[in-house]
Design an enzyme around this catalytic site. Structure first.
Site, PDB file in Angstrom:
ATOM      1  N   ASP A 135       0.853  -1.191   0.000  1.00 13.49           N
ATOM      2  CA  ASP A 135       0.000   0.000   0.000  1.00 13.49           C
ATOM      3  C   ASP A 135       0.884   1.234   0.000  1.00 13.49           C
ATOM      4  O   ASP A 135       1.769   1.381   0.850  1.00 13.49           O
ATOM      5  CB  ASP A 135      -0.904   0.002   1.229  1.00 13.49           C
ATOM      6  N   HIS A 142      -3.857  14.242   0.755  1.00 14.37           N
ATOM      7  CA  HIS A 142      -4.150  13.396   1.910  1.00 14.37           C
ATOM      8  C   HIS A 142      -2.993  13.414   2.908  1.00 14.37           C
ATOM      9  O   HIS A 142      -3.205  13.588   4.114  1.00 14.37           O
ATOM     10  CB  HIS A 142      -4.413  11.956   1.461  1.00 14.37           C
ATOM     11  N   TYR A 253       1.464   2.946  15.305  1.00 15.89           N
ATOM     12  CA  TYR A 253       2.192   3.172  14.048  1.00 15.89           C
ATOM     13  C   TYR A 253       3.640   3.633  14.230  1.00 15.89           C
ATOM     14  O   TYR A 253       4.449   3.513  13.305  1.00 15.89           O
ATOM     15  CB  TYR A 253       1.428   4.153  13.151  1.00 15.89           C
ATOM     16  N   LYS A 262      -4.744  -1.838  10.000  1.00 15.38           N
ATOM     17  CA  LYS A 262      -5.002  -1.938   8.566  1.00 15.38           C
ATOM     18  C   LYS A 262      -5.210  -3.374   8.098  1.00 15.38           C
ATOM     19  O   LYS A 262      -5.741  -3.589   7.011  1.00 15.38           O
ATOM     20  CB  LYS A 262      -3.807  -1.356   7.794  1.00 15.38           C
ATOM     21  N   THR A 358      -4.784   6.562   0.066  1.00 12.41           N
ATOM     22  CA  THR A 358      -6.017   7.338   0.067  1.00 12.41           C
ATOM     23  C   THR A 358      -5.955   8.461  -0.958  1.00 12.41           C
ATOM     24  O   THR A 358      -4.972   9.193  -1.038  1.00 12.41           O
ATOM     25  CB  THR A 358      -6.267   7.924   1.465  1.00 12.41           C
TER      26      THR A 358
END
Length: 429
Positions: A135, A142, A253, A262, A358
Site C-alpha cells: 500500500d 491526503h 504506528y 489496517k 487514500t
C-alpha cells in the site's frame, strides 16, 4: 498491436443499459461461480457475464495460443502471467465475437445458453490469488491533511515524501471481494490524556478511498523495472477500500507504521479493468516539485481521469454521497510506484496488488476518508436521514464507485461495497 476494443463507435449485439460501466469497449476480467456451481474466468458486457472457459471450449479462441485450461481456473494468475500480448489478443477477440455485425455467437442460441449469464445468476469471487500486497501513500493532499492533524501544520509532509513513493507491506490474507461484510476490529488504543493503553473495539473505523493495480510477473530477483517499461507489467485496476482503525493506528504506528489497524480487512471490486481499456482516458499528472531523481522521471501521460465517489448507507436509511474525488489527483503515478518498489531488486509476481493510498483532492468534498471529511471528528458529516457520522458505525455500508467518460463512452469498475458488522463475539457454549 492495435487497440481494436477502444473504438467509441463500436456496438454490440448484447443489450447494454444506458450509462453502463461495461460497454463493449471495457471488457474487464473477473472470476465467478456459475448457476451450475462451476468456477470460471469471465468478462462482462452490460448486464451479462460471459464464461470465457465455455467460449474457449467451444473453439472461439482457436486462433490464439492458449492452454486448454487457461480460463478453467479459480484465479486469473496464470492468464495474467501470459503477458500483455495475450491479454490484448483475447480482448480483441472478445470484441470481435460480440460486435453487432458478427453472427458467430449472435445467431447461435445453443452456444449462448452455456456462455451467457445474468448477473443475478452468478457469484463474483476474488479475481486473483494475491501473493503480496503493498500500500502506497501517494496523495499529496491526503498526506498533507494527515500531517496537519498529527504533526506540525507548517511541516505537514515528512522530508522524504516529495522524493519517494512512500509505502508499506500489507496483509494479503484479508483482502476480500465486494459484498463481503467486515467486522469491527479489536485492539489496543490509548485514551486521551492517558499513558496506559486499553483493549477493546475500535471506535474510529474509517474507509480509505483508493484504487489498486494488479501486476504480472515482472522481473527476477535483483532486477529493477525501469520507469519506461513499468506499465507493461500492470494488468489492470480495481476499486479499493482499505479499511482503517484510526485509534488503533495512532497507538501502534510508531516506529514501524500501520499494522493491526489496517490488516483486519481491505475490500476490492470484482472486475479488473485493463490498462488497455483505460488508454483513452490518460491525463497529465500533478507537477512534481522538486524534480524526482532520474530513475523516477518519465515522459508522457501516466495518470488516468477516473471519477470516484463514496457513499454511506446506514442500516435504516438511503445512501448519501460523502466524497467525490478523482484518481488523477495522485502525486506519484503507478509507473513510479512500481519502479521504486523494484529499484532495490524486489521481485514482483503475477497477482501482486499495489494500493494507491487514500485519494484526496484539494476541496473538502474530495477528501477520501472520514478522518479528513470530519476533520478528526470535529466536523460531523450529515447523512440523508438526518443522522451524522464522524466515523463509520456498525451496520453502515460503504460503497465506492469509479468510472471514466469521454467521446460518449463510459468505462467503469462497478462498485466495491462492504457492510461494517459489530465486533466478533464468540458463541457461548
Amino acid at each position: 498491436m492495435p487497440f481494436k476494443t477502444n473504438d467509441p463507435s463500436k456496438k454490440t449485439w448484447l443489450s447494454v443499459p444506458e450509462n453502463s460501466d461495461f460497454p463493449i469497449q471495457n471488457i474487464p476480467f473477473g472470476v465467478f461461480l456459475t448457476r451450475d456451481d462451476i468456477i470460471t474466468i469471465g468478462t462482462r458486457i452490460g448486464d451479462k457475464a460471459i464464461d470465457l472457459g465455455a467460449l474457449h471450449q467451444l473453439g472461439y479462441f482457436n486462433d490464439i495460443p492458449l492452454t486448454e485450461d487457461i480460463f478453467l481456473q479459480d484465479t486469473l494468475n496464470d492468464f495474467i502471467s501470459d503477458g500483455k500480448k495475450t491479454w490484448r489478443l483475447v480482448r480483441n477477440r472478445i470484441s470481435e465475437i460480440f460486435d453487432q455485425n458478427n453472427p458467430e455467437l449472435r445467431d447461435n442460441e445453443g452456444h449462448q445458453k452455456v456462455v451467457l449469464f445474468g448477473m443475478d445468476e452468478i457469484e463474483m469471487q476474488l479475481p486473483v490469488q494475491i501473493g503480496d500486497y503493498t500500500d502506497f501513500y501517494s496523495s499529496k493532499e491526503h498526506a498533507t491533511n494527515v500531517g496537519m492533524m498529527f504533526r506540525d501544520p507548517e511541516n505537514a509532509l515528512l522530508p522524504n515524501w516529495l522524493h519517494i513513493p512512500v509505502g508499506y507491506h500489507g496483509r494479503s490474507s484479508t483482502i476480500i471481494p465486494s459484498g463481503t461484510p467486515v467486522r469491527r476490529p479489536k485492539g489496543q488504543t490509548i485514551p486521551k490524556d492517558s499513558k496506559q493503553p486499553i483493549f477493546g473495539p475500535s471506535r474510529l473505523v474509517d474507509f480509505e478511498l483508493e484504487m489498486a493495480f494488479i501486476t504480472t510477473d515482472a522481473n527476477v530477483l535483483g532486477e529493477p523495472i525501469s520507469i519506461e517499461t513499468a506499465e507493461d507489467y500492470i494488468f489492470g485496476l480495481v476499486l479499493f477500500n482499505d479499511w482503517s482503525a484510526r485509534d488503533i493506528q495512532k497507538w501502534e504506528y510508531v516506529p514501524l507504521g500501520p499494522f493491526l489497524a489496517k490488516s483486519f480487512a481491505s475490500s476490492i471490486s470484482a472486475w479488473i479493468v485493463t490498462l488497455d481499456a483505460l488508454e483513452p482516458f490518460r491525463v497529465d499528472s500533478p507537477v512534481q516539485e522538486p524534480e524526482p531523481l532520474p530513475y523516477l522521471q518519465y515522459t508522457g501521460k501516466k495518470s488516468f481521469d477516473i471519477a470516484l465517489e463514496v457513499a454511506i448507507t446506514p442500516e435504516n436509511g438511503t445512501a448519501t454521497t460523502v466524497c467525490t474525488s478523482n484518481f488523477k489527483y495522485m502525486y506519484w503515478t503507478m509507473a513510479q510506484q512500481l519502479t521504486h518498489h523494484t529499484i532495490n531488486g524486489c521481485k514482483v509476481n503475477s497477482g501482486d496488488m499495489m494500493g494507491s493510498g487514500t485519494i484526496s483532492g484539494k476541496t473538502p468534498n474530495s477528501y477520501g476518508s472520514m478522518l479528513e471529511l470530519s476533520w478528526q471528528g470535529t466536523k460531523p458529516v450529515t447523512l440523508n436521514n438526518g443522522e451524522t457520522r464522524t466515523f463509520i458505525q456498525d451496520n453502515d455500508t460503504v460503497t465506492m464507485y469509479g468510472f471514466c467518460e469521454k467521446d460518449g463512452v463510459r468505462i467503469g469498475f462497478g462498485e466495491v461495497s462492504s457492510k461494517l458488522l459489530p465486533v466478533f463475539e464468540p458463541k457461548k457454549k
